[in-house]
Design an enzyme around this catalytic site. Structure first.
Site, mmCIF file in Angstrom:
data_model
loop_
_atom_site.group_PDB
_atom_site.id
_atom_site.type_symbol
_atom_site.label_atom_id
_atom_site.label_comp_id
_atom_site.label_asym_id
_atom_site.label_seq_id
_atom_site.Cartn_x
_atom_site.Cartn_y
_atom_site.Cartn_z
ATOM 1 C CG ASN A 168 -1.695 1.306 1.347
ATOM 2 O OD1 ASN A 168 -1.493 2.066 2.290
ATOM 3 N ND2 ASN A 168 -2.560 1.585 0.392
ATOM 4 C CB ILE A 171 -0.972 11.034 1.716
ATOM 5 C CG1 ILE A 171 -0.349 11.002 0.322
ATOM 6 C CG2 ILE A 171 -0.556 12.308 2.447
ATOM 7 C CD1 ILE A 171 -0.791 12.157 -0.573
ATOM 8 C CG HIS A 191 -6.059 1.011 2.059
ATOM 9 N ND1 HIS A 191 -6.120 1.430 0.759
ATOM 10 C CD2 HIS A 191 -7.270 0.425 2.322
ATOM 11 C CE1 HIS A 191 -7.300 1.106 0.244
ATOM 12 N NE2 HIS A 191 -8.008 0.509 1.174
ATOM 13 C CD GLU A 233 -2.325 2.173 -3.149
ATOM 14 O OE1 GLU A 233 -3.333 2.489 -2.501
ATOM 15 O OE2 GLU A 233 -1.580 1.216 -2.827
ATOM 16 C CD GLU A 282 -5.420 17.183 8.936
ATOM 17 O OE1 GLU A 282 -5.850 17.523 7.813
ATOM 18 O OE2 GLU A 282 -4.651 16.215 9.104
ATOM 19 C CE LYS A 391 -9.500 3.433 2.857
ATOM 20 N NZ LYS A 391 -9.054 4.432 1.877
#
Length: 500
Positions: A168, A171, A191, A233, A282, A391
Site C-alpha cells: 500500500n 498519505i 489502508h 497502487e 488540518e 470507504k
C-alpha cells in the site's frame, strides 16, 4: 537513467512548473520555522505560483529544499487545475472532469506491474542512523500551534501486508518526535491502519516501512485516492499512465520505492509503541491548540536522497490546498464510480471547495431517475446506504443530489440548487449509524460521538424531476434570452466597453 516525463518524476515535474511560468524560485534564506509555510499558505489562499525554497536555513549536505503548494490551484481560469494536470500527463488546460476520469481509468484495466531496477537517483546519498538527527533537519513548522514539525504532508508511506500480497502507498500526516522517530495519524479505515492491524495481530515484529518524498506525481495522486482494499497502487499507477514504474529496493528492508524519489526514510512502524501526535492545522481550516493524542510511532533507520533534494510540503488549512484539490476531488471520483456500479443514475460527482470538501454533489440523470419510479425518500436512502457504508464516503458528511441542469464542478451552482431546492428536514435523510470522520471540527470537537454518524443526504431535486421533468427556467443569461440575442450581446460585448 534517462530523463523521465513530469508525471513519472518529481524533479521533472518541478521543471514543468517552471516551463508553465508556475514556479517562483526563492534563493534568499527562508526559515523553515513558520516562514516557508506562511509563504505557501498565502500562495494557497491567492492561487499564486508554487514556491521553491532553494535556501532553507538549516540545510545541510543537500537536505533539503522545499516545494510548497505542489497540487494547489492556479490563478487563471484557463488552467486552474494545471498543477494537477501535470501530475497525470494531461494538458494544463484539462478540466476537473478530465482529471478525475484519468484517475478512474485504471480501475477497469489490468495492472501494469512495476519494473525493479538496481539503483536510481534516490540512492545518490545515504545516511545511517548514526549520521542523522531528524530534529536538526530543516523540517517545517507549518502552523504556530502545531504540536511539532510535520515532515510528512505530501510524502508516500509504503507498507506491505505480512503475506506480501498487498503493498500500500498512502498519505497520512507525521511529525518529528526525536532524532530518529516520527509520530503520525494512523486511524481506521485507512489502508495503512488496516495493514498495521494485520502485523499487530501476528505480533511477531514491527511493520517494515518506508516514507518516500518527491515521488512520481502520478503515484502521489493514486496514494490520495480511496481505491479498493487490497489493490497495490504501483500496478494501478502503471495502468493509469500506461507505463511500468521503476522501483528500487530499500537498503534496510524488503520494500521497494520509486527510483526517482527525492528523499526516502527507511525503518519500521511500531506495533506496540506510540507517542504524542498533534495538534495540526488540518484540511478543514482549524487547529485546536493543545489537542494532542497518542499516535503511531515510526523508527527511521536510514535516509537516502537525491543530490540537492526537494521536499514537497502542503501547508494545509482553508481553501485551497492539496487536501481539497486531491483528497476531496478523488473521493468524489470514487463515489461516482461506486454509485454507477450500484446502478444509481449518477453522471458526475464533485466535492465543492466551498464546503471545505465535506460535501459531494451528485449530478443525477433525471430521465433515468424517472424511469426508476422511485421517491425522494427512497432515493435518498439508497444513495446514502451505498456511499456512507463504503470507504470512499468516509470523509464526506453531506451528499447533495442535483439535477442535470447543475454543473457540480461549479460551487456556486451547487450552492444555488441546495439553497433553493432542498427544504431543510423534509428533503433530507440523516445517517447516524455509519462511520464518521473525526477530523471535521463538528465531529471531533462538537456534539455527539466523534467517529459515528453526523451524515446526511440532501435532495436538491425538485419534485417534478421525479415525475414529469423540470417545470422551470433559470432566471439567468443562458436560459432567459433567445439564442440570437445572446450571440448579439456576446459579439458586441467588448465594443460596448465591457471587459473580455
Amino acid at each position: 537513467m534517462s530523463a523521465q516525463p513530469a508525471h513519472l518524476c518529481f524533479r521533472s515535474f518541478v521543471e514543468a512548473l517552471k516551463v508553465d511560468n508556475d514556479l517562483v524560485e526563492i534563493n534568499t534564506p527562508i526559515d523553515p520555522n513558520l516562514e516557508a509555510a506562511a509563504i505557501t499558505r498565502r500562495v494557497c489562499e491567492t492561487n499564486d505560483k508554487a514556491p521553491l525554497f532553494n535556501n532553507l536555513i538549516g540545510m545541510k549536505n543537500g537536505l533539503f529544499r522545499i516545494l510548497g503548494a505542489p497540487g494547489s490551484l492556479r490563478k487563471s481560469s484557463a488552467d486552474r487545475y494545471g498543477r494537477l494536470a501535470r501530475h497525470l500527463a494531461l494538458p494544463p488546460t484539462a478540466s476537473m472532469r478530465e482529471i478525475l476520469d484519468k484517475m478512474l481509468s485504471a480501475s477497469d484495466m489490468p495492472p501494469i506491474p512495476p519494473t525493479i531496477v538496481p539503483t536510481g537517483p534516490c540512492k545518490e546519498n545515504s545516511l545511517d542512523d548514526s549520521e542523522f538527527d531528524l530534529t536538526e533537519l530543516p523540517v517545517p513548522l507549518i502552523h504556530k500551534s502545531d504540536g511539532g514539525k510535520y515532515i510528512q504532508t505530501y510524502g508516500m508511506h509504503i507498507v506491505q501486508s505480512p503475506d506480501g500480497t498487498w503493498t500500500n502507498w498512502s498519505i497520512a500526516r507525521a511529525m518529528v518526535h526525536d532524532k530518529n522517530h516520527l509520530t503520525g495519524l494512523v486511524i481506521p479505515p485507512q489502508h495503512i491502519w488496516q495493514i498495521h492491524q494485520m502485523w499487530k495481530k501476528e505480533g511477531r515484529s514491527d511493520v517494515p516501512w518506508a516514507l518516500a518524498f518527491g515521488v512520481p506525481p502520478a503515484a502521489i495522486m493514486a496514494s490520495s485516492m480511496p481505491i479498493p482494499d487490497g489493490v497495490t497502487e504501483a500496478g494501478y499507477v502503471g495502468a493509469m499512465t500506461g507505463s511500468s514504474l521503476e522501483l528500487v529496493k530499500c537498503d534496510t528492508n524488503d520494500l521497494y520505492v520509486p527510483a526517482t524519489s527525492e528523499i526516502v526514510l527507511e525503518g519500521t512502524l511500531s506495533i506496540s509503541e506510540t507517542g504524542p501526535e498533534g495538534p495540526f492545522g488540518e484540511m478543514h481550516g482549524y487547529i485546536f491548540p493543545g489537542d494532542t493524542h497518542l499516535g503511531a510511532k515510526y523508527k527511521v533507520n536510514r535516509i537516502t536522497y537525491r543530490n540537492n533534494a526537494i521536499m514537497p510540503m502542503s501547508s494545509c488549512g482553508r481553501l485551497t490546498d492539496e487536501t481539497h484539490t486531491m483528497i476531496g476531488s478523488l473521493a468524489a471520483a470514487e463515489i461516482r464510480k461506486l454509485c454507477q456500479q450500484n446502478d444509481l443514475p449518477i453522471t458526475d460527482a464533485f466535492a465543492p471547495f466551498e464546503s471545505q470538501v465535506t460535501w459531494v454533489a451528485l449530478r443525477v440523470d433525471t430521465e433515468k431517475l424517472r424511469a426508476m419510479k422511485t421517491t425522494s425518500e427512497g432515493f435518498r436512502k439508497r444513495v446514502g446506504d451505498v456511499v456512507f457504508n463504503h470507504k470512499a464516503g468516509y470523509t464526506i458528511h453531506r451528499l447533495v443530489l442535483v439535477g442535470d441542469d447543475i454543473d457540480v464542478y461549479e460551487g456556486k451552482d451547487v450552492l444555488w440548487a441546495f439553497s433553493t431546492r432542498c427544504r431543510p428536514g423534509m428533503d433530507e435523510t440523516l445517517f447516524e449509524d455509519v462511520r464518521g470522520f473525526p477530523l471535521i471540527p463538528y465531529m471531533g470537537h462538537g456534539n455527539g460521538p466523534a467517529h459515528r454518524g453526523g451524515k446526511v443526504v440532501s435532495d436538491a431535486l425538485m419534485p417534478t424531476e421525479y415525475t414529469t421533468g423540470r417545470n422551470w427556467e433559470a432566471a439567468d443569461f443562458n436560459q432567459s434570452y433567445p439564442e440570437d440575442l445572446k450571440q448579439k450581446v456576446l459579439d458586441n460585448w467588448t465594443k460596448m466597453g465591457f471587459s473580455n
